[in-house]
Design an enzyme around this catalytic site. Structure first.
Site, PDB file in Angstrom:
ATOM      1  N   ASP A 190       0.866  -1.173   0.000  1.00  0.00           N
ATOM      2  CA  ASP A 190       0.000   0.000   0.000  1.00  0.00           C
ATOM      3  C   ASP A 190       0.904   1.225   0.000  1.00  0.00           C
ATOM      4  O   ASP A 190       2.133   1.104  -0.094  1.00  0.00           O
ATOM      5  CB  ASP A 190      -0.952   0.003   1.200  1.00  0.00           C
ATOM      6  CG  ASP A 190      -2.296   0.646   0.861  1.00  0.00           C
ATOM      7  OD1 ASP A 190      -2.288   1.831   0.486  1.00  0.00           O
ATOM      8  OD2 ASP A 190      -3.328  -0.028   0.969  1.00  0.00           O
ATOM      9  N   HIS A 257      -3.044   3.541  -4.577  1.00  0.00           N
ATOM     10  CA  HIS A 257      -2.343   3.013  -3.403  1.00  0.00           C
ATOM     11  C   HIS A 257      -0.951   2.521  -3.810  1.00  0.00           C
ATOM     12  O   HIS A 257      -0.493   1.465  -3.372  1.00  0.00           O
ATOM     13  CB  HIS A 257      -3.153   1.890  -2.752  1.00  0.00           C
ATOM     14  CG  HIS A 257      -4.398   2.372  -2.058  1.00  0.00           C
ATOM     15  ND1 HIS A 257      -4.390   3.051  -0.859  1.00  0.00           N
ATOM     16  CD2 HIS A 257      -5.705   2.301  -2.427  1.00  0.00           C
ATOM     17  CE1 HIS A 257      -5.629   3.358  -0.508  1.00  0.00           C
ATOM     18  NE2 HIS A 257      -6.442   2.927  -1.446  1.00  0.00           N
ATOM     19  N   GLU A 321     -10.141   3.292  -4.787  1.00  0.00           N
ATOM     20  CA  GLU A 321      -9.709   4.629  -4.377  1.00  0.00           C
ATOM     21  C   GLU A 321      -8.579   5.186  -5.248  1.00  0.00           C
ATOM     22  O   GLU A 321      -7.618   5.766  -4.756  1.00  0.00           O
ATOM     23  CB  GLU A 321      -9.279   4.611  -2.903  1.00  0.00           C
ATOM     24  CG  GLU A 321     -10.412   4.251  -1.955  1.00  0.00           C
ATOM     25  CD  GLU A 321      -9.997   4.254  -0.498  1.00  0.00           C
ATOM     26  OE1 GLU A 321     -10.827   4.596   0.353  1.00  0.00           O
ATOM     27  OE2 GLU A 321      -8.836   3.895  -0.207  1.00  0.00           O
TER      28      GLU A 321
END
Length: 748
Positions: A190, A257, A321
């Site tokens: 991440d 990410h 995201e």
């Protein structure tokens, strides 16, 4: 006489004979059907275990290790035994996947299943039967026919935000098999960290596996933290998981990410500089992979390594995201969108994910992604993890994709599960054990064919605010046991009071496996208030089970008074209380000798927030080692309320405050955070009579600004004849540092 606890036999039969029905064993998850009948046997040290093939022997090994944790050593598996009492593991045709039949009686127990998983789960059930409360080793006479409701019963562990040593992963696998959970989704990369070694790309682990935690301006730096798993350690985890019937599902996030990879190799990104220390932030980052061929070669190298180390079919590619600002601003990306004939940046992400999905498919693997992958084209065999509610699963199932239910916030284990002082930091939304038990992973309105695409559920532990392994265990269990119950047993209404009967013994038998689980569901919390010269104690607990208490210092028992109304305390009386299930005290008992000062104090967790936004329960950034303060706050509107505060009892006030780094990637929303202008260089806390009301007093922050930890500030209050609402805010020139209230005390 026989009683079935799957399909209950009529109680009238026992009334006719005068016999009492035998109690149902406390098994978790609940078997599909269980009949209690006749005499059982004692599973003692030396009881032979007969296993004919490799899968049966593996189940025998697991049974032996589980019984050893209960203090009952068993010998290794044998191919045959003439002993009168023995455990027999047999492979038979006809059982459903992961299903088993278990029969026990005076001659021991027989476990039959068609596959290795069924034999294993039968052994786990036998361990639970042999470790019933108060009767270790004694196995009731039962007939069980069992199989799971869903084939995906999973947990996700985020090892990217905070690194857990490999020993902890092995412990987690033990806890999972004890509850018949069969998927560990391992979040390995991440923005904050990269935990997977990849040949030819050494900076992924030499640089991006490490960082320093963010600190408020002026605070001493924290030590470097992080780590990565070696190839040997990963292979060891995979092997240990397989021996426990668990498949590891690795996750490599893309196209968002991606900061950790771009920090190691900037050519993978969009050329946007990364400010120093950004890897210590949390939130949604704007750094994305670019879509050039060298970047795809890098990602294919990574996936090649993943496929070498993880033999399971499923590989998670993230897809969530992905903020497209950098793609929108890049001329080359815009030109590529036109060349490919795509509509926009979302379609480009779909093309990106589909390309890597096809790469996995060509190698005999299956892509999984978060529900955002539905926004673009993905391979037909892709599976969707629905986290933004259940809608992603519904859309996926209707489109012919398999789907896993993992909705926030109910299955996000980093949310607070209690409000007591022992709770670790995390997301501030309160999600209780009852909330998890009430969740049904089968969305309504699907046809039978579409329902077949709902393959199960999964709870996720994100670790932005979970920096220790003990806290991770606390956040995961007992909610993971509830996930196991929902995923295995049939759809039915469950409450904490009923579930506790099977859960409490399960947590007891898991303690020797290294688990210290949360007691939030049963913890007794107390709020103290002034009542003339005395105090009152208002008690509460989540479970709905009865609370019993004493005032003489003795431990509460089933014969102690039941709590029904606030208790009056005087003269330094010691208050002890506990919730009770089946006449036994449960974890989370209260033992306190409250004082008047306790009644005139509220921590941030006991205060109300002025907004309805989702709060965070944050931990102080100081000291580097040792206990740290906790603060519950809304980072966009730091404002607290004490409704009906007993100001008539106070002439002064003390507020303990701390400063936190604003290490949150919130994009343009950061500019929307506004504070009143300070009157002193460091700013000041303000107390008002209700939010928007008259200013009561100010507490300058100059002294606190020089101290990296919590500072206690005092001020005089105007006289009040009666209780009044208090509103607590502060003035500042910006968001960094972020100030927070740890507690407020009213002083005589």
């Amino acid at each position: 006489m026989m009683r079935s606890f799957g399909l209950l036999a009529p109680a009238a039969l026992f009334l006719l004979t005068g016999a009492s029905p035998p109690p149902a064993p406390a098994l978790l998850p609940t078997p599909a059907t269980i009949d209690v009948a006749g005499a059982g046997f004692v599973l003692a040290a030396g009881t032979p275990v007969v296993a004919q093939d490799e899968g049966a022997r593996a189940a025998a090994v697991r049974l032996a290790r589980l019984m050893a944790s209960a203090g009952v050593p068993l010998p290794g598996a044998t191919a045959r035994s003439d002993a009168r009492v023995a455990i027999r593991l047999r492979r038979v045709a006809g059982s459903p996947a992961e299903g088993y039949r278990l029969n026990s009686g005076p001659e021991g127990a027989t476990i039959e299943a068609s596959d290795d998983a069924g034999l294993l789960y039968g052994a786990v059930t036998l361990w639970q039967l042999a470790t019933q409360p108060g009767a270790t080793g004694r196995v009731a006479g039962v007939r069980i026919a069992d199989a799971p409701r869903f084939r995906w019963r999973g947990l996700m562990l985020d090892s990217a935000r905070h690194f857990q040593p490999v020993t902890y992963i092995h412990h987690l696998l033990d806890w999972m098999v004890a509850n018949k959970l069969n998927r560990l989704h391992w979040h390995l990369v991440d923005d904050q960290g990269w935990r997977l070694p990849v040949p030819g790309w050494p900076r992924l682990t030499s640089v991006s596996a490490w960082r320093r935690g963010a600190t408020a301006p002026g605070a001493p730096p924290l030590p470097r933290e992080g780590g990565f798993y070696t190839e040997a350690e990963i292979r060891g985890v995979v092997a240990a998981a397989a021996a426990r019937g668990i498949t590891i599902v690795p996750e490599i996030e893309m196209p968002g990410h991606a900061l950790a990879a771009i920090r190691a190799y900037p050519q993978l990104g969009m050329g946007v500089p990364i400010p120093a220390g950004t890897e210590s932030d949390y939130g949604v980052f704007p750094w994305l992979y670019n879509t050039q061929e060298p970047t795809f070669r890098f990602l294919e190298n990574v996936l090649d390594q993943v496929m070498r180390l993880f033999p399971g079919e499923a590989i998670h590619l993230g897809g969530d995201e992905a903020v497209k600002d950098q793609w929108r601003a890049d001329p080359a990306i815009q030109a590529q969108i036109k060349t490919l004939g795509l509509k926009n940046e979302d379609a480009l992400q779909g093309w990106f994910m589909a390309r890597l999905g096809r790469y996995l498919q060509q190698h005999g693997r299956r892509m999984i992604g978060w529900d955002e992958i539905l926004d673009g084209g993905v391979p037909a065999n892709a599976t969707v993890t629905s986290w933004r509610g259940i809608e992603g699963a519904v859309t996926a199932a209707k489109a012919g994709h398999d789907a896993i239910l993992s909705p926030a916030p109910v299955l996000y284990l980093d949310n607070r599960q209690g409000t007591g002082p022992d709770e670790p930091p995390g997301r501030g939304t309160l999600i209780t054990l009852a909330d998890v038990l009430a969740f049904d992973p089968m969305p309504p309105g699907l046809s039978p064919e579409q329902q077949r695409h709902i393959i199960g559920l999964q709870a996720n532990l994100w670790t932005e605010h979970v920096r220790t392994e003990s806290r991770a265990a606390w956040m995961i269990f007992p909610k993971a046991a509830a996930v196991a119950e929902i995923g295995w047993a049939g759809a039915t209404k469950r409450d904490v009071a009923g579930f506790t009967r099977t859960l409490a013994p399960q947590l007891t038998r898991m303690r020797p496996l290294g688990l210290v689980a949360a007691d939030s569901a049963w913890a007794v919390l107390a709020r103290y208030d002034v009542a003339g010269r005395d105090l009152t104690a208002t008690l509460s607990a989540q479970s709905g089970l009865p609370i019993r208490y004493t005032l003489d210092g003795s431990a509460p028992t089933a014969a102690s008074p039941a709590y029904t109304a606030p208790i009056t305390l005087s003269g330094g009386r010691r208050l002890r209380a506990a919730t009770f299930g089946d006449d036994a005290a449960l974890p989370g008992g209260l033992d306190a000798t409250p004082t008047r000062a306790d009644a005139l104090t509220r921590t941030s967790r006991q205060l109300a927030l002025c907004s309805n936004a989702v709060p965070l329960d944050l931990e102080d950034d100081w000291p580097a080692k040792g206990a740290r303060a906790h603060f519950l706050l809304d980072i966009f509107n730091p404002c607290w309320r004490w409704d009906a505060a007993p100001l008539d009892q106070a002439r002064r006030v003390a507020i303990s405050v701390g400063q936190l780094p604003f290490n949150f990637q919130v994009g343009a929303d950061r500019a929307k955070i506004h504070f009143a202008a300070p009157r002193t260089p460091a700013g000041e806390f303000e107390l008002r009579a209700g939010c928007g009301g008259a200013l009561l007093t100010t507490l300058p922050l100059a002294r606190a600004a020089r101290h990296p930890g919590v500072t206690r500030l005092e001020a005089v209050l105007p006289a009040h004849a009666q209780p009044a609402d208090l509103c607590i805010t502060y003035t500042a020139r910006g968001v960094d540092p972020l100030w927070a209230v740890e507690r407020i005390e009213l002083l005589p």
